[in-house]
Enzyme design. Structure first.
Site, PDB file in Angstrom:
ATOM      1  N   SER A   1      33.051 -11.952 -25.250  1.00  0.00           N
ATOM      2  CA  SER A   1      33.213 -13.036 -26.224  1.00  0.00           C
ATOM      3  C   SER A   1      33.518 -14.361 -25.540  1.00  0.00           C
ATOM      4  O   SER A   1      33.394 -15.409 -26.163  1.00  0.00           O
ATOM      5  CB  SER A   1      34.337 -12.687 -27.197  1.00  0.00           C
ATOM      6  OG  SER A   1      35.542 -12.511 -26.483  1.00  0.00           O
TER       7      SER A   1
ATOM      8  N   HIS B   1      40.061  -6.030 -14.737  1.00  0.00           N
ATOM      9  CA  HIS B   1      41.196  -5.714 -15.610  1.00  0.00           C
ATOM     10  C   HIS B   1      41.722  -4.299 -15.363  1.00  0.00           C
ATOM     11  O   HIS B   1      42.470  -3.767 -16.181  1.00  0.00           O
ATOM     12  CB  HIS B   1      40.818  -5.885 -17.088  1.00  0.00           C
ATOM     13  CG  HIS B   1      40.668  -7.324 -17.512  1.00  0.00           C
ATOM     14  ND1 HIS B   1      40.119  -7.714 -18.703  1.00  0.00           N
ATOM     15  CD2 HIS B   1      41.000  -8.484 -16.867  1.00  0.00           C
ATOM     16  CE1 HIS B   1      40.121  -9.042 -18.785  1.00  0.00           C
ATOM     17  NE2 HIS B   1      40.640  -9.534 -17.686  1.00  0.00           N
TER      18      HIS B   1
ATOM     19  N   ASN C   1      24.194 -11.094 -25.689  1.00  0.00           N
ATOM     20  CA  ASN C   1      25.242 -10.786 -26.662  1.00  0.00           C
ATOM     21  C   ASN C   1      24.593 -10.578 -28.026  1.00  0.00           C
ATOM     22  O   ASN C   1      23.479 -11.048 -28.268  1.00  0.00           O
ATOM     23  CB  ASN C   1      26.259 -11.951 -26.728  1.00  0.00           C
ATOM     24  CG  ASN C   1      27.601 -11.526 -27.326  1.00  0.00           C
ATOM     25  OD1 ASN C   1      27.675 -11.033 -28.447  1.00  0.00           O
ATOM     26  ND2 ASN C   1      28.658 -11.696 -26.564  1.00  0.00           N
TER      27      ASN C   1
HETATM   28  P1  OAD Z   1      35.571  -8.890 -27.134  1.00  0.00           P
HETATM   29  O1  OAD Z   1      35.871  -7.844 -28.158  1.00  0.00           O
HETATM   30  O2  OAD Z   1      36.366 -10.132 -27.171  1.00  0.00           O
HETATM   31  O3  OAD Z   1      34.037  -9.311 -27.215  1.00  0.00           O
HETATM   32  C1  OAD Z   1      33.022  -8.355 -27.270  1.00  0.00           C
HETATM   33  C2  OAD Z   1      31.701  -9.103 -27.324  1.00  0.00           C
HETATM   34  O4  OAD Z   1      30.660  -8.144 -27.268  1.00  0.00           O
HETATM   35  C3  OAD Z   1      31.488  -9.910 -28.611  1.00  0.00           C
HETATM   36  O5  OAD Z   1      31.058 -11.232 -28.248  1.00  0.00           O
HETATM   37  C4  OAD Z   1      30.383  -9.151 -29.353  1.00  0.00           C
HETATM   38  O6  OAD Z   1      29.505 -10.006 -30.067  1.00  0.00           O
HETATM   39  C5  OAD Z   1      29.655  -8.480 -28.201  1.00  0.00           C
HETATM   40  N1  OAD Z   1      28.964  -7.216 -28.526  1.00  0.00           N
HETATM   41  C6  OAD Z   1      29.378  -6.213 -29.351  1.00  0.00           C
HETATM   42  N2  OAD Z   1      28.505  -5.192 -29.351  1.00  0.00           N
HETATM   43  C7  OAD Z   1      27.492  -5.553 -28.490  1.00  0.00           C
HETATM   44  C8  OAD Z   1      26.291  -4.918 -28.053  1.00  0.00           C
HETATM   45  N3  OAD Z   1      25.929  -3.711 -28.469  1.00  0.00           N
HETATM   46  N4  OAD Z   1      25.502  -5.602 -27.176  1.00  0.00           N
HETATM   47  C9  OAD Z   1      25.847  -6.845 -26.728  1.00  0.00           C
HETATM   48  N5  OAD Z   1      26.973  -7.476 -27.116  1.00  0.00           N
HETATM   49  C10 OAD Z   1      27.788  -6.840 -27.980  1.00  0.00           C
HETATM   50  O7  OAD Z   1      35.673  -8.154 -25.702  1.00  0.00           O
HETATM   51  P2  OAD Z   1      35.782  -8.780 -24.259  1.00  0.00           P
HETATM   52  O8  OAD Z   1      35.029 -10.047 -24.152  1.00  0.00           O
HETATM   53  O9  OAD Z   1      35.484  -7.679 -23.313  1.00  0.00           O
HETATM   54  O10 OAD Z   1      41.602  -7.687 -21.973  1.00  0.00           O
HETATM   55  O11 OAD Z   1      37.334  -9.086 -24.188  1.00  0.00           O
HETATM   56  C11 OAD Z   1      37.866  -9.537 -22.997  1.00  0.00           C
HETATM   57  C12 OAD Z   1      39.242  -8.982 -22.810  1.00  0.00           C
HETATM   58  O12 OAD Z   1      40.032  -9.163 -23.979  1.00  0.00           O
HETATM   59  C13 OAD Z   1      39.311  -7.476 -22.592  1.00  0.00           C
HETATM   60  O13 OAD Z   1      39.083  -7.083 -21.253  1.00  0.00           O
HETATM   61  C14 OAD Z   1      40.713  -7.151 -22.981  1.00  0.00           C
HETATM   62  C15 OAD Z   1      40.767  -7.949 -24.264  1.00  0.00           C
HETATM   63  O14 OAD Z   1      42.009  -8.267 -24.725  1.00  0.00           O
HETATM   64  C16 OAD Z   1      42.800  -7.164 -21.769  1.00  0.00           C
HETATM   65  O15 OAD Z   1      43.216  -6.206 -22.396  1.00  0.00           O
HETATM   66  C17 OAD Z   1      43.578  -7.850 -20.694  1.00  0.00           C
END
Ligand code: OAD
Length: 244
Positions: free
Chosen positions: A188, A118, A212
């Site tokens: 997520s 990204h 996660n």
């Molecule tokens: P999300 O905010 O959707 O998900 C974060 C995940 O991390 C969740 O499933 C939480 O449960 C988990 N989490 C939080 N704290 C944690 C910890 N200390 N240890 C382990 N897990 C933890 O973020 P992403 O999946 O990164 O894209 O989102 C994907 C994309 O959506 C991003 O790159 C961004 C966003 O919109 C763009 O901007 C194009």
């Protein structure tokens, strides 16, 4: 922390490993995630800040938001989760980290074999010439910043509605289809195409491990879901793998 003996053995014997990270890995470094209670998309609207249309309608507003995030990220450093992933690279013959994070913390922790799928928040791209460069100034003095050619500079990140970098996608696709093990950490599993990577790996007979805080759509297909903070789970798991 207890782990399945078979899981540890599989991690020891694997030779091709892919790790896919999301914003959860940087949460313990003090960087907000996107979804969930304190997530950025709870307070801000993605379509007003993270699309090309939003940028060209109001570049100053979009840059203010990115400048604020750059300041927040500038104060953060890698945590034990990033550090363990960096050391996994030396252990396996073939290792690729695919991160959705734009914060650059994996690089700071020492990861090299990496695709920032990204983009990277520390880089800017000329909206005319499409050239990319690092912009270290933090905070950025004059918003929106301009290229020497006079055109607007934009953050070199992938916004909603945009395609992912082809070279990164090709490298990721090859590694996913060839790996023995794919590990997702702190994502997520809602944003495609990255959300499909665990399924593609599994269809090519890889073992899928998820780390996660809570269960996600990836849990439905994962062979193992390890619940906890990545900064706790990864060091504990890796300690077991490398211990003689
Ligand atoms: P999300 O905010 O959707 O998900 C974060 C995940 O991390 C969740 O499933 C939480 O449960 C988990 N989490 C939080 N704290 C944690 C910890 N200390 N240890 C382990 N897990 C933890 O973020 P992403 O999946 O990164 O894209 O989102 C994907 C994309 O959506 C991003 O790159 C961004 C966003 O919109 C763009 O901007 C194009």
């Amino acid at each position: 922390m207890d782990f399945d003996v078979e899981l540890i053995e599989k991690l020891r014997q694997a030779s091709k490993v892919v790790v896919v990270t999301g914003s959860g890995i940087s949460a313990e470094s003090g960087i907000p995630t996107f979804r969930g209670e304190d997530g950025l998309w709870k307070k801000y609207r993605a379509e007003e800040l993270a699309t090309p249309q939003a940028f060209f309608a109001n570049p100053e507003l979009v840059w203010e938001w990115y400048d604020w995030r750059r300041q927040l990220i500038g104060k953060a450093g890698p945590n034990p989760g990033h550090q363990i992933i960096a050391s996994m690279e030396d252990y396996y013959d073939d290792f690729l980290l695919i991160t959705q994070n734009v914060d650059g913390l994996h690089g700071k922790a020492g990861s090299h074999n990496m695709v920032e799928i990204h983009g990277n928040i520390w880089k800017v791209k000329c909206t005319e010439e499409n050239t990319e460069k690092f912009l270290d100034e933090n905070p950025i003095g004059q918003l929106p910043p301009k290229c020497e050619c006079g055109a607007l500079l934009r953050p070199a990140v992938v916004w909603f509605g945009e395609s992912l970098p082809v070279d990164g996608l090709v490298r990721a696709d090859k590694a996913i289809k060839e790996c023995d093990i794919l590990i997702t950490v702190g994502t997520s599993g809602y944003v495609y195409p990255v959300a499909s990577f665990p399924m593609i790996a599994q269809a090519s007979r890889a073992l899928v491990i998820e780390i996660n805080l809570e269960k996600t759509p990836i849990s439905q297909i994962a062979d193992y879901t390890l619940l906890g903070k990545s900064g706790d789970v990864l060091p504990a798991l890796w300690h077991k793998v490398i211990q003689k």
